[in-house]
Design a protein around this motif. Structure first.
Motif: not given
Length: 425
Positions: A267-273, A275-280, A284-285
């Motif tokens: 779930w932590t990895l899914l959240k990162t992929n 909800e927490q992407l979009g800026s430099i 990284q996914p």
């Protein structure tokens, strides 16, 4: 001269830089990945719900592709099997089987094309109860947190989700409805001059409604680095003071799940992929590895993680008057009605005619496309809903008048339901 040389050098540098730029048009993504997506968990102490779907291409017009006609069962480490029933649209459910927390469980899935998938046997987790829900009213809105703990120090990894419901009203309260239609001019009485639609007293409520929503983010936390398994003031959600949710009465039901460390990592990895992407500066996914596999093809990608646990939940109700929130009842400012022109209209009285019962003839099936004049200006094919009679029908002049407004400002069922939830207090 030196200044001029610097200027020429600057111009040449700019030209050389821009001349080196070549437009790049990325190739379109043409591959369609038909991955199976499995959502849900094995609920030890209540009903189990599993949702099956397939991934769709980025350019696909459809956003959801449910997996239908699958056969699903819960399998115990003792060999017992418990079937799920297809509800529809990719959802499958099972009643509470009162499963033993001493056993491990897995999910077996056989799709309509004969492919069989299985999740790994999972350690069953007993979720501790939610100790309390905390509401913190601030000028900007309502913060909702929880307190929880496990006196056995055995949970350590937590996940939450929630559902919320709220009561609201439409902008106008309609007391009239439209009913009946003449099938032909011959069916009309001499005074039945309009479209054959009578305005009658309203019998259904389209003013009081309830809306609902569910959590859209992944809520996680862990006490693995703490000596005690205690979480205090764990943030769950925030409701802005300008939200319609707080206009009358609001309710939230929070569910708590105990996770294994592997499930927490998923779930932590899914959240990162997600909800927490979009800026430099974001991570990284990376590949999200679940615990569900094609039993005949281990290389096939399957998305999802099936846990087995008991579920704890707690619901609260919050009245607008109970919290010191700066909410204004000006619906034009604080609700979706600010998208519309919620103004009472008074159509030209000559457009209204009597029905067989001597009351006004007006709209067809609640909403009718009409051509008439309002304040001398033509309003062509605009949908309106009758609200109140302001000038009773006069049989001598064949005239009458009612107020009306567009459906979005009158009919709350366009955004919710007028059926009170069974749990509503």
């Amino acid at each position: 001269m030196q200044k001029r040389f610097k200027y020429i050098l600057y111009i040449m540098t700019v030209i050389s830089i821009t001349a080196c730029k070549t437009p790049y048009t990325p190739a379109p993504i043409t591959s369609v990945n038909n991955y199976l997506v499995v959502e849900g968990l094995i609920n030890i102490n209540d009903s189990t719900y599993i949702n099956l779907s397939r991934t769709v291409g980025v350019m696909s017009a459809s956003t959801v592709k449910p997996e239908l006609k699958a056969t699903i069962s819960i399998v115990s480490s003792t060999g017992s099997s418990y079937p799920l029933k297809e509800v529809g649209n990719g959802l499958y459910s099972a009643p509470s089987y009162n499963l033993s927390a001493a056993n491990q469980y897995r999910l077996m899935i056989k799709t309509s094309n004969g492919t069989t998938y299985a999740s790994d046997f999972e350690q069953t987790k007993v979720t501790p109860p939610i100790d309390s829900l905390i509401t913190d009213a601030e000028p900007d809105g309502l913060h909702i947190n929880i307190n929880t703990h496990d006196p056995q120090n055995a949970t350590r990894y937590y996940r939450w989700d929630y559902s919320e419901e709220w009561q609201f009203t439409s902008y106008f309260d309609s007391h009239l409805t439209a009913q009946g239609a003449a099938t032909s001019p011959a069916a009309m009485s001499p005074l039945y001059l309009g479209s054959g639609i009578s305005v009658l007293p309203r019998t259904n409520d389209i003013y009081h409604c309830w809306g609902g929503d569910a959590s859209a983010t992944i809520l996680l936390n862990t006490t693995a680095g703490l000596s005690l398994d205690i979480l205090q003031n764990q943030p769950i959600t925030f409701v802005a003071s300008s939200s319609e949710k707080l206009s009358i009465r609001y309710s939230i039901n929070i569910k708590q799940y105990a996770l294994t460390q592997d499930a927490y990592n998923f779930w932590t990895l899914l959240k990162t992929n997600t909800e927490q992407l979009g800026s430099i500066f974001d991570a990284q996914p990376s590949a999200t590895i679940g615990n569900i596999h094609n039993i005949n093809n281990s290389a096939e990608v399957v998305i999802g993680y099936i846990s087995a646990c008991t579920v704890s939940q707690k619901r609260i109700f919050i009245d607008h008057t109970a919290e010191p929130i700066n909410y204004s009842n000006d619906y034009q400012n604080n609700t979706p009605y600010n998208q519309y022109t919620c103004e009472l209209q008074n159509p030209d009285s000559t457009a209204l005619n009597p029905g067989p019962s001597g009351i006004l003839v007006y709209y067809k099936n609640e909403y009718q496309e009409l051509d008439y004049l309002i304040n001398g200006y033509p309003i062509n094919k605009t949908l309106f809903v009758p609200i109140d009679v302001i000038k009773p029908f006069n049989p001598l002049t064949l005239a009458g008048s009612v107020t009306a407004a567009i459906p979005a400002c009158v009919d709350c069922t366009l955004r919710g339901t007028n059926v009170k939830p069974a749990f509503w207090q």
